[in-house]
Design a protein around this motif. Structure first.
Motif, PDB file in Angstrom:
ATOM      1  N   GLU A  58     -19.090  17.763  -2.300  1.00 34.89           N
ATOM      2  CA  GLU A  58     -20.214  18.497  -2.749  1.00 34.89           C
ATOM      3  C   GLU A  58     -20.531  19.798  -2.639  1.00 34.89           C
ATOM      4  O   GLU A  58     -20.815  20.608  -3.187  1.00 34.89           O
ATOM      5  N   HIS A  59     -20.057  20.071  -1.251  1.00 36.04           N
ATOM      6  CA  HIS A  59     -20.116  21.676  -0.658  1.00 36.04           C
ATOM      7  C   HIS A  59     -19.222  22.615  -1.697  1.00 36.04           C
ATOM      8  O   HIS A  59     -19.611  23.478  -2.288  1.00 36.04           O
ATOM      9  N   ASP A  77     -19.206  14.801   1.242  1.00 38.06           N
ATOM     10  CA  ASP A  77     -19.937  16.215   1.649  1.00 38.06           C
ATOM     11  C   ASP A  77     -19.132  17.249   1.419  1.00 38.06           C
ATOM     12  O   ASP A  77     -19.479  18.374   0.985  1.00 38.06           O
ATOM     13  N   THR A 137     -17.984  21.808  -4.743  1.00 41.11           N
ATOM     14  CA  THR A 137     -18.591  21.974  -5.941  1.00 41.11           C
ATOM     15  C   THR A 137     -19.794  23.034  -6.286  1.00 41.11           C
ATOM     16  O   THR A 137     -19.856  23.567  -7.133  1.00 41.11           O
ATOM     17  N   ARG A 138     -20.644  22.967  -5.031  1.00 49.13           N
ATOM     18  CA  ARG A 138     -21.737  23.648  -4.973  1.00 49.13           C
ATOM     19  C   ARG A 138     -21.513  25.090  -5.162  1.00 49.13           C
ATOM     20  O   ARG A 138     -21.869  26.163  -5.726  1.00 49.13           O
ATOM     21  N   ILE A 146     -14.333  19.201 -10.915  1.00 51.94           N
ATOM     22  CA  ILE A 146     -14.447  18.147  -9.630  1.00 51.94           C
ATOM     23  C   ILE A 146     -13.198  17.090  -9.672  1.00 51.94           C
ATOM     24  O   ILE A 146     -12.648  17.017  -8.602  1.00 51.94           O
ATOM     25  N   VAL A 175     -24.645  18.459  -9.214  1.00 51.84           N
ATOM     26  CA  VAL A 175     -24.108  17.665  -8.062  1.00 51.84           C
ATOM     27  C   VAL A 175     -24.655  16.356  -7.987  1.00 51.84           C
ATOM     28  O   VAL A 175     -23.970  15.214  -7.674  1.00 51.84           O
ATOM     29  N   CYS A 219     -21.240  13.995  -8.125  1.00 49.04           N
ATOM     30  CA  CYS A 219     -20.600  13.929  -6.934  1.00 49.04           C
ATOM     31  C   CYS A 219     -20.774  12.630  -6.136  1.00 49.04           C
ATOM     32  O   CYS A 219     -20.023  12.364  -5.373  1.00 49.04           O
ATOM     33  N   THR A 220     -21.784  11.932  -6.729  1.00 45.04           N
ATOM     34  CA  THR A 220     -21.873  10.610  -6.023  1.00 45.04           C
ATOM     35  C   THR A 220     -21.589   9.468  -6.991  1.00 45.04           C
ATOM     36  O   THR A 220     -21.714   8.374  -6.354  1.00 45.04           O
ATOM     37  N   ASN A 241     -28.056  21.947  -8.206  1.00 46.54           N
ATOM     38  CA  ASN A 241     -28.587  20.659  -7.871  1.00 46.54           C
ATOM     39  C   ASN A 241     -28.687  19.555  -8.668  1.00 46.54           C
ATOM     40  O   ASN A 241     -28.054  18.371  -8.352  1.00 46.54           O
TER      41      ASN A 241
END
Lengths: 284, 123
Positions: B51-52, B48, B54-55, B36, B97, B101-102, B94
């Protein structure tokens, strides 16, 4: 801390060292010592919080960061070179503040340290801060020899005197150099910032292993030992119980950890704002 | 011509970085502290896009057979498996993240890593 405070005066340029303000009176020394103890208790606060709570300054403020490094280094390591480093940082911060303005600066620092929000942050930090006693100090050979010689000659009191004497002698400049700037100790001249150790000239050491990213470097055992030894210079161990190795803080603001795995060999994890965040050096 | 971000230090395109990251499992565990912060700092991603990416990278790491691990508190110098994120890759991705990520704070070396069973079994 007394030795660090004495060493900080000794580390100032001769012209400043001879001034009336540089002869810190007993009250100023006591206040400084108490504040440094408090600042070191805040070692687990992040830098921005530390600078803001204790000094009302930004994270990149040299006084706040210099005093943080001095307090933490003095607390976390008993090594002479670490104490000398703490004294240098304290001296630098005091010079930036201005010796004539130091009493007022300490007034302000005491008020800030006693604010409810600072006390709450301190309490949280204290719960997880590594205690100095939990880390075994490493003393160089000369200290051991001094202690041993005194032990033979003077018993327990002699041992204590010799140990303190060796530390203070190494913190203070030689009297023959009193007219000029204190000489830079050899250990300081050897210090290299982390980025210069693992990416000299901006080129990362070693080679990329397989098809990994460029951040993951592999080096020979000999190179690895050299890198590790350079990084360990003036490094202070920091307790990170959930890290799978030993974590160290360096005076240049970087940090690194050494992990040893039976299966995968030795790896150094590097955290330095001047390098990509995931820099690793792995021994082949 | 691709307009995807490139690594600020190495010049690696993001797709290539994501593809190559799991290869490190051959040699070592991979920490979330590596992923991250690098996506944020070296590729300049946020929101976004962060997040994308990282996923994507976590999914590829877990698809190689890695599991979430953390340094053992009881046995220093060893790893132990983390089960709080769930058992299958989708749940794990899930959960991580959602957790990381937030928020503004970056993961640290004491936070979750990913390793093959041989990492925590062998040690």
């Amino acid at each position: 801390l007394d030795a660090v405070i004495n060493g900080s005066v000794a580390a100032m340029p001769a012209a400043l060292r001879g001034s009336a303000e540089a002869r810190l009176d007993a009250r100023t020394r006591a206040r400084l010592k108490a504040l440094m103890t408090t600042w070191s208790d805040g070692g687990n606060m992040d830098r921005a919080e530390f600078a803001g709570q204790f000094f009302g300054r930004a994270v990149d403020d040299p006084v706040a960061m210099g005093l943080r490094t001095a307090a933490l280094t003095a607390r976390l390591s008993g090594r002479q070179d670490a104490l000398r480093d703490a004294a240098e940082h304290l001296a630098g911060a005091m010079r930036t503040v201005g010796l004539d303005r130091l009493p007022r600066f300490l007034d302000d620092a005491e008020v800030r340290a006693n604010q409810p929000s600072t006390r709450a942050a301190l309490e949280k930090s204290r719960q997880t801060l590594v205690q100095r006693d939990a880390i075994r100090p490493v003393y160089p050979l000369e200290t051991a020899l001094g202690v041993a010689a005194a032990g033979v000659a003077g018993g327990v009191v002699g041992v204590a005197r010799a140990a303190v004497g060796v530390i203070v002698r190494q913190l203070l400049p030689k009297s023959s150099n009193i007219a000029g700037r204190a000489p830079v100790p050899p250990s300081l001249t050897k210090f290299q910032p982390t980025r210069d150790v693992v990416a000299p000239g901006g080129r990362p050491v070693g080679a990329v292993a397989g098809r990994t990213n460029g951040n993951f470097r592999t080096v020979s055992p000999a190179e690895f030992t050299t890198i590790k030894d350079k990084l360990l210079q003036r490094a202070t161990p920091v307790k990170k119980p959930r890290y799978d190795g030993t974590w160290y803080q360096r005076p240049d603001g970087s940090a690194f950890g050494i992990r040893t795995s039976q299966k995968n060999g030795v790896t150094i994890d590097v955290s330095d704002p001047n390098l990509p965040p995931n820099f690793k050096v792995h021994q082949k | 011509m691709s307009s995807q971000p490139v690594h600020s230090f190495f010049g690696t395109p993001l797709d290539e970085w994501i593809e190559c990251t799991p290869n490190e499992l051959e040699f070592d565990a991979i920490g979330l502290w590596q992923i991250i912060p690098d996506l944020r700092k070296s590729f300049g991603l946020s929101g976004d896009a962060l997040e994308h990416a990282t996923r994507e990278v976590l999914t590829k790491i877990l698809d190689r057979g890695a599991h979430p691990i953390v340094g053992s508190f009881d046995k220093p110098g060893t790893w132990e498996r983390v089960t709080k994120y769930g058992e299958n890759s989708i749940d794990i991705v899930n959960a991580i993240v959602a957790e990381w990520c937030t928020i503004d704070r970056n993961p640290d070396v004491e936070d979750v890593w990913f390793g093959l069973p041989r990492f925590y079994d062998a040690d």
